[in-house]
Design a protein around this motif. Structure first.
Motif, PDB file in Angstrom:
ATOM      1  N   ILE A 172       0.873  -1.170   0.000  1.00 25.49           N
ATOM      2  CA  ILE A 172       0.000   0.000   0.000  1.00 25.49           C
ATOM      3  C   ILE A 172       0.904   1.211   0.000  1.00 25.49           C
ATOM      4  CG2 ILE A 172      -1.724   1.324   1.283  1.00 25.49           C
ATOM      5  CD1 ILE A 172      -2.757  -1.288   2.432  1.00 25.49           C
ATOM      6  N   LYS A 226      -2.067   5.079   5.794  1.00 26.38           N
ATOM      7  CA  LYS A 226      -1.409   3.800   5.509  1.00 26.38           C
ATOM      8  C   LYS A 226      -1.022   3.064   6.786  1.00 26.38           C
ATOM      9  CE  LYS A 226       1.950   5.659   3.175  1.00 26.38           C
ATOM     10  NZ  LYS A 226       1.795   7.095   3.307  1.00 26.38           N
ATOM     11  N   ILE A 236       4.163  -0.976   3.566  1.00 23.27           N
ATOM     12  CA  ILE A 236       3.631   0.381   3.510  1.00 23.27           C
ATOM     13  C   ILE A 236       4.755   1.308   3.072  1.00 23.27           C
ATOM     14  CG2 ILE A 236       2.650   2.248   4.900  1.00 23.27           C
ATOM     15  CD1 ILE A 236       1.533  -0.040   6.728  1.00 23.27           C
TER      16      ILE A 236
END
Length: 167
Positions: free
Chosen positions: A3, A11, A76
């Protein structure tokens, strides 16, 4: 899954939620590591970048371990992990195969709920009229909205006044 998206776009919150649901281990760096420490089944790697904070050898080992144990890795980052300049060819190859999900820049429909969220997180009571006053005046950036809520809350506390349009 990778992500990626702008700073303050949520996030890390998604990572913490995934950690709670999967009993995953959150890592904010991977420098001094030992293979026995990377034997969890689920990992959340927060704010991954090509840097001294993330050992490429450790990332490769972690990827291989999780794949073998049928676990998960949530990565992330601010940019796609596959487009980063990794030096280790085997790591670069594996990271290119990871699915990605981009958090897009802040849209008009999200500004009001985001303002409300940040004020609520700070336990700062703000009326709908103040939120509506702010809507057309704020920058459309996640980090700006978070900072604005912080600064308004701090000013309110400093002056010992409620948050109003006049404040």
């Amino acid at each position: 899954l990778n992500i990626f998206g702008p700073s303050a776009s949520g996030k890390s919150i998604l990572g913490r939620l995934h950690s709670q649901n999967s009993s995953g281990k959150i890592l904010t760096n991977l420098v001094n590591w030992y293979p026995e420490e990377l034997k969890h089944k689920h990992f959340i790697l927060d704010e991954v970048t090509v840097s001294k904070d993330w050992s490429e050898e450790a990332l490769f080992f972690l990827y291989q371990s999780v794949t073998e144990s049928m676990g998960t890795v949530l990565i992330i980052s601010k940019e796609p992990i596959s487009s980063m300049a990794w030096q280790l060819a085997d790591l670069r190859s594996r990271l290119r195969s990871i699915h990605t999900l981009e958090i897009l820049p802040l849209g008009e429909k999200l500004i009001k709920p985001l303002l409300e969220y940040h004020f609520t997180q700070r336990q700062c009571m703000v009326s709908t009229s103040v939120i509506n006053f702010l809507l057309p005046r704020v920058q459309r950036e996640y980090s700006y909205i978070r900072k604005l809520a912080y600064e308004i809350d701090m000013l309110s506390l400093k002056l010992k006044q409620s948050v109003t349009i006049a404040l």
